[in-house]
Write a protein that holds these residues in place. Structure first.
Motif, PDB file in Angstrom:
ATOM      1  N   CYS A  12       0.859  -1.186   0.000  1.00  0.00           N
ATOM      2  CA  CYS A  12       0.000   0.000   0.000  1.00  0.00           C
ATOM      3  C   CYS A  12       0.897   1.239   0.000  1.00  0.00           C
ATOM      4  O   CYS A  12       2.114   1.143   0.233  1.00  0.00           O
ATOM      5  CB  CYS A  12      -0.901   0.002   1.232  1.00  0.00           C
ATOM      6  N   PHE A  13       0.275   2.386  -0.235  1.00  0.00           N
ATOM      7  CA  PHE A  13       1.012   3.647  -0.303  1.00  0.00           C
ATOM      8  C   PHE A  13       1.863   3.887   0.958  1.00  0.00           C
ATOM      9  O   PHE A  13       3.044   4.235   0.871  1.00  0.00           O
ATOM     10  CB  PHE A  13      -0.001   4.799  -0.496  1.00  0.00           C
ATOM     11  N   VAL A  15       3.013   1.841   3.404  1.00  0.00           N
ATOM     12  CA  VAL A  15       4.137   0.937   3.682  1.00  0.00           C
ATOM     13  C   VAL A  15       5.243   1.150   2.642  1.00  0.00           C
ATOM     14  O   VAL A  15       6.428   1.156   2.968  1.00  0.00           O
ATOM     15  CB  VAL A  15       3.659  -0.536   3.727  1.00  0.00           C
ATOM     16  N   ALA A  72       5.187   2.610   9.686  1.00  0.00           N
ATOM     17  CA  ALA A  72       3.973   3.195   9.081  1.00  0.00           C
ATOM     18  C   ALA A  72       2.780   3.191  10.032  1.00  0.00           C
ATOM     19  O   ALA A  72       1.941   4.090   9.994  1.00  0.00           O
ATOM     20  CB  ALA A  72       3.628   2.440   7.799  1.00  0.00           C
ATOM     21  N   PHE A  97      -2.177   8.663   6.638  1.00  0.00           N
ATOM     22  CA  PHE A  97      -3.558   8.301   7.016  1.00  0.00           C
ATOM     23  C   PHE A  97      -3.625   7.936   8.507  1.00  0.00           C
ATOM     24  O   PHE A  97      -4.603   8.228   9.190  1.00  0.00           O
ATOM     25  CB  PHE A  97      -4.057   7.127   6.166  1.00  0.00           C
ATOM     26  N   VAL A  98      -2.580   7.266   8.999  1.00  0.00           N
ATOM     27  CA  VAL A  98      -2.526   6.941  10.434  1.00  0.00           C
ATOM     28  C   VAL A  98      -2.343   8.231  11.239  1.00  0.00           C
ATOM     29  O   VAL A  98      -2.977   8.433  12.276  1.00  0.00           O
ATOM     30  CB  VAL A  98      -1.377   5.944  10.718  1.00  0.00           C
ATOM     31  N   THR A 161      -7.411   2.365  10.654  1.00  0.00           N
ATOM     32  CA  THR A 161      -7.459   2.629   9.212  1.00  0.00           C
ATOM     33  C   THR A 161      -7.872   1.417   8.378  1.00  0.00           C
ATOM     34  O   THR A 161      -8.357   1.568   7.261  1.00  0.00           O
ATOM     35  CB  THR A 161      -6.085   3.111   8.700  1.00  0.00           C
ATOM     36  N   THR A 192      -6.743  -1.288   2.068  1.00  0.00           N
ATOM     37  CA  THR A 192      -7.067  -2.655   2.469  1.00  0.00           C
ATOM     38  C   THR A 192      -8.334  -3.130   1.767  1.00  0.00           C
ATOM     39  O   THR A 192      -8.397  -4.255   1.250  1.00  0.00           O
ATOM     40  CB  THR A 192      -7.251  -2.716   3.998  1.00  0.00           C
TER      41      THR A 192
HETATM   42  S1  SF4 Z   1      -3.251   3.549   6.506  1.00  0.00           S
HETATM   43 FE1  SF4 Z   1      -2.211   1.580   6.612  1.00  0.00          FE
HETATM   44  S2  SF4 Z   1      -3.095   0.407   4.907  1.00  0.00           S
HETATM   45 FE2  SF4 Z   1      -3.561   2.571   4.503  1.00  0.00          FE
HETATM   46  S3  SF4 Z   1      -1.887   3.325   3.219  1.00  0.00           S
HETATM   47 FE3  SF4 Z   1      -1.353   3.754   5.351  1.00  0.00          FE
HETATM   48  S4  SF4 Z   1      -0.112   2.003   6.018  1.00  0.00           S
HETATM   49 FE4  SF4 Z   1      -1.205   1.388   4.172  1.00  0.00          FE
END
Ligand code: SF4
Length: 277
Positions: A12-13, A15, A72, A97-98, A161, A192
């Motif tokens: 994913c973006f 990681v 991440a 996003f986290v 997330t 996901t």
């Molecule tokens: S929130 Fe998690 S799943 Fe979504 S892009 Fe970021 S690391 Fe990846």
């Protein structure tokens, strides 16, 4: 034999971005310490270790001249502050996003909301988000965990997330009846969900699916479960060396899907070997 690769699939973006930051730090500083495993993929961790990565489990293991990396999934604010003080350089690989979920949790708490997080209380991302909340909070796994007899004042809801939107909607629908004021932030990341949708699409086109990803990767496990639940013969491997090539015989079309923490080089190695068949 025909080969179809799920799309999107693999990293994913967030990681991918974190790995790139980590590689850059390793090239610059030689040794970099990560608090907790930076990615749920043993082969990728081994590769990064060969470049100088050291995985530590506690902030106390950091000495003053160390270069440290934040994964991440993020860490709590207290850990982040401590790392900043204890290290020479801190590379923050927290996915944006986290980071957004952490900020939302922090602001809800500062506005006096009891913060409800939909997610897995044991997951590092959720533990990190909890570390941004000064005030009342709790983690729930879904609508089944909502106490129908309770009454609340101000409720602020957000999500890990990787949860799905239907679960978040179910939880919100239950809390609406239990509180005077409710504020909801949809902090779900689509990466996901998109990977789960892509394996569902793949299932209709193939005679068997090879899912590649770490056995410690929850999102890879979920892909395996989806594939199996759709009745598709499914093989879970961490790398191409684990493939039972006899299993592939007689299957007209083979699908490949990868978890969000599976690096490209492992996927390419697998698809390269399948193409040679
Ligand atoms: S929130 Fe998690 S799943 Fe979504 S892009 Fe970021 S690391 Fe990846």
């Amino acid at each position: 034999m025909k080969l179809v690769v799920a799309s999107p699939t693999g990293l994913c973006f967030g990681v991918r971005r974190a790995i790139e930051q980590l590689e850059k730090a390793l090239a610059t500083y030689g040794t970099v310490y990560a608090l907790g495993s930076p990615i749920h993929n043993p082969q990728e961790v081994a590769r990064l270790k060969s470049l100088g990565l050291e995985v530590i489990m506690n902030v106390n293991e950091v000495s003053g001249d160390a270069v440290v990396f934040v994964r991440a999934h993020g860490i709590s604010r207290a850990e982040l502050e401590e790392l900043k003080i204890k290290s020479r350089v801190m590379v923050d690989g927290t996915c944006p996003f986290v980071r957004n979920a952490q900020k939302r949790a922090e602001s809800l708490a500062s506005e006096g909301y009891k913060v409800i997080i939909l997610g897995d209380s044991e997951h590092p991302e959720v533990r990190g988000i909890l570390g941004y909340i000064e005030g009342d909070s709790c983690v729930i796994g879904g609508k089944k965990d909502v106490d129908n007899s309770a009454r609340y004042g101000k409720i602020g809801i957000l999500s890990q997330t990787t949860q799905n939107e239907a679960s978040l909607a179910d939880v919100v629908a239950k809390f609406v009846f239990l509180t005077d004021e409710i504020k909801v932030y949809n902090t779900i990341c689509r990466a996901t969900i998109e990977r789960q949708e892509s394996i569902k699409n793949l299932a209709g086109q193939v005679d068997g699916i090879i899912v590649i990803g770490g056995r410690n990767s929850a999102n890879t496990r979920k892909l395996v479960e989806i594939s199996e639940s759709l009745g598709v013969p499914t093989m879970w491997v961490e790398h191409a060396g684990e493939v039972d090539w006899g299993w592939t015989r007689g299957r007209g079309t083979i699908g490949v899907a990868a978890g969000g923490s599976t690096p490209d080089w492992l996927i390419n190695d697998l698809t390269g070997k399948l193409k040679r068949l």
